[in-house]
Scaffold this active site. Sequence first.
Site, mmCIF file in Angstrom:
data_model
loop_
_atom_site.group_PDB
_atom_site.id
_atom_site.type_symbol
_atom_site.label_atom_id
_atom_site.label_comp_id
_atom_site.label_asym_id
_atom_site.label_seq_id
_atom_site.Cartn_x
_atom_site.Cartn_y
_atom_site.Cartn_z
ATOM 1 N N ASP A 222 17.531 26.998 6.013
ATOM 2 C CA ASP A 222 17.001 27.630 7.213
ATOM 3 C C ASP A 222 17.422 29.096 7.198
ATOM 4 O OD1 ASP A 222 15.832 25.340 8.099
ATOM 5 O OD2 ASP A 222 17.516 24.734 9.352
ATOM 6 N N ASP B 78 18.574 30.757 9.673
ATOM 7 C CA ASP B 78 19.565 31.097 10.706
ATOM 8 C C ASP B 78 20.955 30.517 10.477
ATOM 9 O OD1 ASP B 78 18.905 28.486 11.149
ATOM 10 O OD2 ASP B 78 18.030 28.777 13.134
ATOM 11 N N TRP C 271 9.025 20.040 15.424
ATOM 12 C CA TRP C 271 10.465 20.014 15.181
ATOM 13 C C TRP C 271 11.008 18.612 14.882
ATOM 14 C CZ3 TRP C 271 15.072 18.019 16.898
ATOM 15 C CH2 TRP C 271 16.217 18.679 16.432
ATOM 16 N N GLU D 279 12.121 15.727 9.490
ATOM 17 C CA GLU D 279 11.734 15.859 8.077
ATOM 18 C C GLU D 279 12.959 15.800 7.161
ATOM 19 O OE1 GLU D 279 11.966 18.381 10.161
ATOM 20 O OE2 GLU D 279 13.346 19.633 9.039
ATOM 21 N N ASP D 280 14.087 16.320 7.662
ATOM 22 C CA ASP D 280 15.325 16.304 6.867
ATOM 23 C C ASP D 280 15.921 14.902 6.824
ATOM 24 O OD1 ASP D 280 15.713 16.510 9.571
ATOM 25 O OD2 ASP D 280 17.162 18.136 9.493
ATOM 26 N N MET E 176 25.646 29.434 12.932
ATOM 27 C CA MET E 176 24.206 29.389 13.169
ATOM 28 C C MET E 176 23.857 30.452 14.216
ATOM 29 S SD MET E 176 21.976 26.143 14.268
ATOM 30 C CE MET E 176 21.650 25.257 12.816
ATOM 31 N N HIS F 71 19.505 30.503 19.240
ATOM 32 C CA HIS F 71 18.176 30.953 19.692
ATOM 33 C C HIS F 71 17.489 29.793 20.389
ATOM 34 C CE1 HIS F 71 16.113 28.649 16.488
ATOM 35 N NE2 HIS F 71 17.230 28.875 15.829
ATOM 36 N N ARG G 264 14.266 27.231 21.090
ATOM 37 C CA ARG G 264 13.281 26.570 20.233
ATOM 38 C C ARG G 264 12.029 27.445 20.141
ATOM 39 N NH1 ARG G 264 12.559 21.016 19.858
ATOM 40 N NH2 ARG G 264 14.804 21.030 19.665
#
Length: 371
Positions: free
Chosen positions: A207, A209, A269, A272-273, A299, A302, A304
């Site tokens: 990612d 972030d 969101w 998938e992981d 991280m 922020h 969504r």
Amino acid sequence: MLSSIKTMFLILAATFTFGFTYFCLKSDIFQELYLAKFNSKLQHRQSIFYRTNPDCHPAEAIKCKNELFRLMNKLRKRVSLDQDENLPKCPEIPPDLGPLDIKFAYNMSLLKIISQNPNLQPGGHSRPKYCTALQKIAIIIPFRNRESHLRTWLYYMHPFLQQQQADYGVYVVEQTEDTLFNRAKLMNVGYSVAIKDYNYTCFIFTDVDIIPMDGRNLFRCSDNPRHMANSVDKFNFKLPYNDIFGGIVAFTKEQFIKVNGFSNVFWGWGGEDDELFQRVVAMGMKVERPDQTIARSKMISHKRDPGNESTGKSFHLIKKAHERLHKDGLNSLIYTIISITSHKLYTKITVDIGNGEDASSTEGILNLFNL
Ligand code: BGN
């Protein structure tokens, strides 16, 4: 007398010409000029393609674009600065690594980051100067509307990777359409493009972030797929659950092919992981993680992103991961490259991955499996 003056003059002239050419080839200015020329050549090639293929009917769009991509790819030569294959192998554990001071308060400009990383090759590539790295690493970042996060990532991660003596390239994969974000499919696209760019042996999917807080968290592949974001400040430096596989993961080429990449059907969101974790287990591998003390990461907080809402379908899909794994993934990946651009700090892949309404979409797959 006259002839020895002549000889000396010739030697001087040759030395000067050689020195000047060498300086030009090594200098940043030359590389920037080369890049500008390279990118305008690509654009030129693209416009000729469209002019000479007026019958690129929308129904044929994917075929046409892929043909164009193939043409453009021919042009994409990796600009390699003199790599000496006779250099000794780099050590498994690079020297002088330790805790890093990560603060997100900087107002980073791309120019500043460029000037702080003079050894980068076009497209955000680098390799150690004095040894041959043991792995060739592609870093894949899924992306949409996160410019300031990307700057922060580049600011910290280029020095981090160079300190780790990595031979690496950075690929930012941007989803064009306003439809739901599909992180996993962008990862698959990044892999598919990077593998044609260089003989990478290791793929790190991250990612934009998350920034590691310790140089000892080695960005490397191992005998099993690795999860490297197992100690994130957001989760109080603990695993929120045992099977978590988000944030940063590393796969060798063989491991990624074995699991058929990520699933393509996770729009919006989450999940998938977790599904990728199930693929790893289904293929008889296990997940490795670094020691939690050195894996501490920060991280960027922020909200969504709009366009990345949860659809509520993930739970259902994860349960069927084993059934889907051989049909949904790298071998069913459909996408259309819009452009590939070599920036100084990264290679940007802009891609149309559809909107989830084609055969590889969630609904398509759900129908396929009568779910
Ligand atoms: C989980 C998400 C993961 C995410 C972690 C950490 C889902 C699936 C629900 C069935 N999983 O809840 O994708 O990496 O949180 O944020 O949403």
